[in-house]
Design a protein around this motif. Structure first.
Motif, mmCIF file in Angstrom:
data_model
loop_
_atom_site.group_PDB
_atom_site.id
_atom_site.type_symbol
_atom_site.label_atom_id
_atom_site.label_comp_id
_atom_site.label_asym_id
_atom_site.label_seq_id
_atom_site.Cartn_x
_atom_site.Cartn_y
_atom_site.Cartn_z
ATOM 1 N N ILE A 154 0.831 -1.201 0.000
ATOM 2 C CA ILE A 154 0.000 0.000 0.000
ATOM 3 C C ILE A 154 0.869 1.255 0.000
ATOM 4 N N LEU A 155 1.935 1.240 0.779
ATOM 5 C CA LEU A 155 2.847 2.393 0.815
ATOM 6 C C LEU A 155 3.508 2.619 -0.546
ATOM 7 N N ALA A 156 3.909 1.535 -1.216
ATOM 8 C CA ALA A 156 4.518 1.668 -2.532
ATOM 9 C C ALA A 156 3.522 2.236 -3.538
ATOM 10 N N ARG A 157 2.293 1.787 -3.456
ATOM 11 C CA ARG A 157 1.255 2.332 -4.339
ATOM 12 C C ARG A 157 0.996 3.800 -4.037
ATOM 13 N N MET A 158 0.984 4.163 -2.753
ATOM 14 C CA MET A 158 0.781 5.558 -2.377
ATOM 15 C C MET A 158 1.918 6.435 -2.894
ATOM 16 N N PHE A 205 3.880 5.893 -5.555
ATOM 17 C CA PHE A 205 3.758 6.081 -6.997
ATOM 18 C C PHE A 205 2.588 7.002 -7.320
ATOM 19 N N ALA A 206 1.489 6.864 -6.571
ATOM 20 C CA ALA A 206 0.337 7.739 -6.785
ATOM 21 C C ALA A 206 0.709 9.194 -6.527
ATOM 22 N N LEU A 207 1.471 9.447 -5.469
ATOM 23 C CA LEU A 207 1.900 10.809 -5.162
ATOM 24 C C LEU A 207 2.767 11.359 -6.294
ATOM 25 N N ASN A 208 3.707 10.563 -6.749
ATOM 26 C CA ASN A 208 4.597 11.028 -7.813
ATOM 27 C C ASN A 208 3.840 11.315 -9.096
ATOM 28 N N ILE A 209 2.957 10.429 -9.487
ATOM 29 C CA ILE A 209 2.263 10.650 -10.754
ATOM 30 C C ILE A 209 1.215 11.748 -10.620
ATOM 31 N N THR A 210 0.662 11.933 -9.418
ATOM 32 C CA THR A 210 -0.270 13.037 -9.207
ATOM 33 C C THR A 210 0.433 14.375 -9.421
ATOM 34 N N GLU A 216 -6.736 4.701 -12.740
ATOM 35 C CA GLU A 216 -5.652 3.853 -12.209
ATOM 36 C C GLU A 216 -6.109 2.958 -11.065
ATOM 37 N N ILE A 217 -6.875 3.496 -10.141
ATOM 38 C CA ILE A 217 -7.383 2.641 -9.057
ATOM 39 C C ILE A 217 -8.367 1.630 -9.616
#
Length: 460
Positions: free
Chosen positions: A5-9, A11-16, A376-377
């Protein structure tokens, strides 16, 4: 927290953060090309001033987009090595094509665009600006081709657990790619339209109106009024394509828990994933089936048909409604603002409307991020839909290490975002108007030396 979950968060932060800036530069490149063309054609210094101001915004956005894109790519190796090991035969070439074609065009001609107005001929400078604009669109083409393939994979075969391409045409032009590309390009156009209108409205409110302000306001409202109905149509087609290829995503977006005919369109609800029902639901009977199936009695497959293989409901349900809600506000402000502005002879807007447009300056970002999250989600629990599950390709990094880097990214990105918005606000309020350009500027840019050329001025 779970390292996955942290890894997904992260990547989500970076792509956001990253997606904010290409969303501006894709369309803004064409807008500044239009401004430059108008100046070359009419000789009106207001168009030159508009070109110089918005070229600075483009350059700032381009720089942040490049930097955030580099940091994002690092994570393929640090957090998601399994993705490149399993699907790198597809992802690697598509990312490479983006660099070798689009980015090289942008990087190669950006210097001429920014620094060459007084150093090369008008035709060469115009061609360089057009090439940069084309490069931004070509970049979107390749990136969205890869992302679309991850949503609707095609043209591949699997050998020893590794994905191999067998038909590059099918890989690139996969089933969802045309819809996703059109939707993104229109989103970029709307983002820029409201940024143009919002900054112009702010200048009018703060008494910083200059000769180019009214022209830019008219341009922004016109682009917005033209593109928003096209975006609504493109969104409808994209939704139908998603229903065909990713029905679980549609079920989550609409909050359909069990397969039913005549499904209502929920305007508001509180999805409860434990009870598998919607609380406090307010909807319009049969409208979801009518929109998605073009039949009021059409059947919508529910989440019960995808047990263990459907995305989380709440992020998609609310994200989709945020995107649509912002889109409806865009429709109101674009059409209403264009009508009011035209009625005044393209001179003024009511003060309340100016405040509304100013507050809508970055509304395109909100709609884009909400839509991107839905996309993405909605692919979960797969990283390549139907082929690779996200948990299969994640690195086994300690959660504490991921959390620390996540906090670092968040801190830096927040500071950069605040600085970016503050820089645009300061430029809008403080940039001095240009002296009128001489007619000779159209024939010889070297003879039209403005008192403060675009490159010699800082971003202050």
């Amino acid at each position: 927290m779970d390292p996955l979950i942290l890894a997904r968060m992260q990547f989500a932060l970076n792509i956001t953060f990253h997606i904010l800036f290409p969303t501006i530069t894709i369309a803004l490149g064409w807008v500044v090309l239009f401004m430059l063309w108008r100046w070359r054609r009419t000789g009106e210094s207001a168009w030159l001033a508009a070109y110089q101001f918005w070229t600075k915004v483009f350059a700032l956005s381009f720089a942040l987009g490049v930097v955030s894109g580099v940091t994002m790519s690092f994570q393929f190796g640090t957090n998601w090595p399994g993705f490149m090991e399993r699907a790198g035969n597809i992802a690697g070439p598509l990312l490479g094509y983006e660099v070798l074609t689009a980015f090289f065009l942008e990087a190669g001609f950006l210097g001429i665009m920014l620094f060459g107005r007084e150093r090369v001929s008008p035709r060469v400078h115009l061609i360089a600006t057009a090439t940069v604009a084309f490069g931004t669109t070509l970049s979107a083409f390749w990136i969205l081709s890869l992302n679309s393939w991850m949503q609707t994979p095609a043209g591949y075969e699997i050998r020893d657990g590794v994905v191999h391409a067998v038909d590059w045409w099918a890989v690139i032009f996969n089933p969802s790619f045309p819809y996703r590309l059109a939707h993104k390009l229109l989103a970029s156009g709307l983002t820029v339209a409201f940024l143009l209108s919002g900054v112009s409205a702010w200048q009018m409110l703060k008494g910083a109106t200059r000769p180019e302000t009214r022209r830019v306001m008219r341009l922004g409202l016109t682009i917005g009024a033209v593109l928003i109905p096209l975006q609504i149509a493109a969104g409808d087609l994209h939704g139908l394509n998603t229903l065909q290829h990713q029905p679980a995503k549609i079920a989550a977006m609409e909050g359909v828990w069990t397969t039913e005919r005549g499904a209502p369109l929920l305007l508001f609800a509180l999805p409860d994933e434990q009870a598998r029902e919607n609380r406090l639901a307010v909807g319009i009977p049969r409208l979801a089936s009518l929109i998605l199936k073009h039949d009021a009695a059409g059947e919508i497959r529910g989440l019960d048909a995808f047990e263990g293989a459907h995305p989380p409901v709440k992020p998609l349900f609310f994200g989709f409604r945020v995107m649509v809600g912002v889109g409806m506000l865009m429709l109101i402000f674009a059409w209403g603002g264009w009508w009011l502005y035209r009625r005044s002879g393209w001179l003024r807007l009511p003060r309340a409307w100016l405040w509304g447009l100013a507050l809508m300056s970055f509304s395109g970002w909100i709609a884009t991020v909400a839509g991107w999250y839905v996309t993405e989600i909605g692919r979960q629990p797969f990283i390549v839909y139907g082929l690779l599950r996200t948990g299969e390709v994640a690195a086994r990094n300690p959660g504490s290490m991921i959390a620390a880097s996540l906090a670092g990214y968040a801190t830096v990105y927040l500071a950069l975002l605040i600085a970016y918005i503050a820089a645009i606000k300061r430029m809008a309020e403080k940039s001095a108007p240009l002296a009128p350009a001489s007619p000779a500027a159209l024939a010889s840019p070297a003879s039209a030396r403005d008192p403060a050329p675009v490159i010699s001025r800082t971003f202050a």
